[in-house]
Design a protein around this motif. Structure first.
Motif, short mmCIF file in Angstrom:
data_model
loop_
_atom_site.label_atom_id
_atom_site.label_comp_id
_atom_site.label_asym_id
_atom_site.label_seq_id
_atom_site.Cartn_x
_atom_site.Cartn_y
_atom_site.Cartn_z
N HIS A 1 0.81 -1.16 0.07
CA HIS A 1 0.05 0.01 -0.02
C HIS A 1 0.94 1.17 -0.01
N VAL A 2 0.24 2.36 -0.47
CA VAL A 2 1.02 3.64 -0.34
C VAL A 2 0.32 4.67 0.66
N ASP A 3 0.74 5.35 1.18
CA ASP A 3 0.46 6.38 2.38
C ASP A 3 -0.71 7.24 1.90
N LEU A 4 -0.08 7.63 0.76
CA LEU A 4 -0.90 8.80 -0.06
C LEU A 4 -0.99 8.60 -1.62
N TRP A 5 -2.09 8.52 -2.06
CA TRP A 5 -2.19 8.35 -3.52
C TRP A 5 -2.91 9.45 -4.03
N GLN A 6 -2.42 10.24 -5.19
CA GLN A 6 -3.06 11.23 -5.67
C GLN A 6 -3.17 11.28 -7.28
N VAL A 7 -4.28 11.72 -7.74
CA VAL A 7 -4.81 11.95 -9.15
C VAL A 7 -3.74 13.07 -9.52
N SER B 1 -3.86 4.44 1.97
CA SER B 1 -4.37 4.91 3.25
C SER B 1 -5.08 6.24 3.17
N TYR B 2 -4.51 7.27 2.40
CA TYR B 2 -5.13 8.43 2.16
C TYR B 2 -5.07 8.93 0.53
N VAL B 3 -5.93 9.88 0.08
CA VAL B 3 -5.94 10.03 -1.38
C VAL B 3 -5.85 11.71 -1.29
N GLY B 4 -5.72 12.01 -2.55
CA GLY B 4 -5.36 13.34 -2.66
C GLY B 4 -5.43 13.77 -4.32
N ILE B 5 -5.20 15.06 -4.76
CA ILE B 5 -5.42 15.46 -5.96
C ILE B 5 -4.01 16.47 -6.29
N SER B 6 -3.82 16.80 -7.65
CA SER B 6 -2.75 17.61 -8.06
C SER B 6 -2.94 18.04 -9.24
N ASN B 7 -2.47 19.40 -9.24
CA ASN B 7 -2.52 20.29 -10.15
C ASN B 7 -3.99 20.69 -10.83
N PRO C 1 -12.67 11.21 2.16
CA PRO C 1 -12.43 12.71 1.87
C PRO C 1 -10.89 12.92 1.39
N LEU C 2 -10.89 14.06 0.65
CA LEU C 2 -9.42 14.26 -0.12
C LEU C 2 -8.47 14.85 1.24
N ALA C 3 -7.42 14.34 1.06
CA ALA C 3 -6.53 14.82 2.08
C ALA C 3 -5.56 16.18 1.87
N SER C 4 -5.17 16.13 0.43
CA SER C 4 -4.33 17.08 -0.07
C SER C 4 -4.34 17.35 -1.64
N THR C 5 -3.80 18.59 -1.70
CA THR C 5 -3.69 19.14 -3.07
C THR C 5 -2.20 19.37 -3.38
N GLN C 6 -1.67 18.94 -4.53
CA GLN C 6 -0.15 18.99 -4.98
C GLN C 6 -0.43 20.09 -5.91
N VAL C 7 0.15 21.30 -5.86
CA VAL C 7 0.30 22.39 -6.86
C VAL C 7 1.53 23.16 -7.04
N GLU C 8 1.92 23.83 -8.20
CA GLU C 8 3.24 24.48 -8.21
C GLU C 8 2.84 25.76 -7.42
N TYR C 9 3.97 25.98 -6.61
CA TYR C 9 3.85 27.36 -5.72
C TYR C 9 5.14 27.71 -5.41
N SER C 10 5.52 29.09 -5.66
CA SER C 10 7.00 29.65 -5.14
C SER C 10 6.67 31.10 -5.62
N LEU C 11 7.94 31.86 -5.26
CA LEU C 11 7.69 33.19 -5.35
C LEU C 11 7.64 33.51 -6.99
N LEU C 12 8.14 32.63 -7.80
CA LEU C 12 7.72 32.79 -9.06
C LEU C 12 6.49 32.63 -9.69
N ASN C 13 5.52 31.77 -8.94
CA ASN C 13 4.44 31.31 -9.27
C ASN C 13 3.63 31.45 -8.26
N ARG C 14 2.46 32.32 -7.96
CA ARG C 14 1.84 32.54 -6.87
C ARG C 14 0.43 32.44 -7.52
N HIS C 15 0.02 32.17 -8.61
CA HIS C 15 -1.36 31.83 -8.84
C HIS C 15 -2.24 31.10 -8.01
N VAL C 16 -1.87 30.19 -7.23
CA VAL C 16 -2.77 29.24 -6.64
C VAL C 16 -2.98 30.12 -5.45
#
Length: 315
Positions: free
Chosen positions: A114-120, A146-152, A173-188
């Motif tokens: 199993h994985v602890d977090l599986w993301q689309v 064990s937990y699931v999330g989304i990305s992008n 329920p969704l646990a997380s979202t993974q997105v690009e985020y930095s000083l160069l990209n603050r759109h989120v």
């Protein structure tokens, strides 16, 4: 390293994640081993990969190191499904059948049950979101995740997916979202972060160093040993080598000089301590590069520096 709760779940992860996108391609087994050892010794737990990284090479390499370099129960193992490049082109598929088949292949490559977090890994318009999310429910109910999330996902996509999962008892329920985020990209910050906060999702920023540009290594050109010099990453990095990017990088360098820090430390601490962020995912090509990121645990940016960086990087 401090541990943080992932969204509104009971899952604890280190507040810095180890990204493995280059493992098995630009990062060989020896460098990967050294990275994982250093990360674990620093108290890091979150290791993030994807089925599409190196067409499975990243997962395979992690599988050879688990149990040897670090015990399986000492890491929070996260992977993703939905993007493939096995045909030589980027192909997205978020159908239930494809996602679950991809998950089984990931488990085999990783050598785990199993994985602890599986993301689309990505949103697609070709598959109804309710079908995609059914795959997440089945992954958890079958014990493969064990937990699931989304990305992008965009803001409205994040809200739709998270609300769908909360609408009926029995869905995961969704646990997380993974997105690009930095000083160069603050759109989120406009929609994704407010949606995540409202719906209890942890935020895992990828490319928190602006695809490496915020380290300052590209200020005078493209180093021959950098990602920007490779055919498969040149365009990815080059997107931030414009006038706006140069201005932000110079501000980061000035802040670093004043604090006696490195530009990497300034940029990474800024992201790590943004409201709503759980853990930035740092992907280093070498162990030496990773060491620079692992030294930020006790660093905090002064409020006036944060304000200045906010101003210069505002969208």
């Amino acid at each position: 390293m401090q541990q943080r709760s992932l969204g509104a779940t009971g899952l604890k992860v280190s507040r810095l994640g180890l990204g493995t996108m280059t493992w098995g391609r630009d990062t060989d087994e020896h460098e990967a081993r050294d990275q994982l050892i250093a990360f674990a010794e620093a108290g890091g737990t979150l290791v993030d990969t994807a089925a599409g990284y190196g067409d499975g090479a990243s997962e395979e390499l992690i599988g050879t190191l688990l149990g040897d370099v670090v015990a399986r129960d000492e890491v929070v193992l996260a992977t993703k499904a939905g993007i493939s490049r096995r045909t030589g082109q980027r192909v997205t598929n978020t159908s239930r059948g494809h996602l679950l088949t991809s998950l089984d292949a990931s488990l085999k490559r990783l050598g785990v049950d199993h994985v602890d977090l599986w993301q689309v890994h990505v949103w697609t318009d070709e598959t109804p979101v309710e079908e995609t999310l059914t795959a997440l429910d089945l992954a958890v109910s079958s014990g493969r995740a064990s937990y699931v999330g989304i990305s992008n996902y965009s803001g409205w996509q994040t809200a739709q997916a998270a609300t769908w999962q909360r609408a009926v008892p029995g869905r995961t329920p969704l646990a997380s979202t993974q997105v690009e985020y930095s000083l160069l990209n603050r759109h989120v910050e406009h929609e994704v972060l407010p949606a995540a906060k409202a719906l209890g999702l942890g935020v895992l920023p990828w490319s928190p160093l602006g695809r490496g540009v915020l380290t300052g290594k590209y200020r005078t050109g493209t180093p021959s040993d950098s990602r920007g010099a490779t055919e498969h990453f040149a365009g990815f990095v080059g997107a931030y080598l414009d006038d706006r990017g140069r201005g932000i990088v110079e501000a980061v360098v000035r802040a670093a000089d004043g604090l006696g820090w490195s530009p990497l430390e300034v940029a990474l601490v800024w992201v790590r301590d943004r409201p709503g962020v759980t853990a930035p995912i740092v992907g280093a090509r070498t162990a030496a590069q990773l060491d620079g990121a692992l030294g930020i645990e006790d660093l905090t940016l002064p409020a006036e520096i944060v304000e200045a960086l906010d101003d210069v990087s505002a969208d």
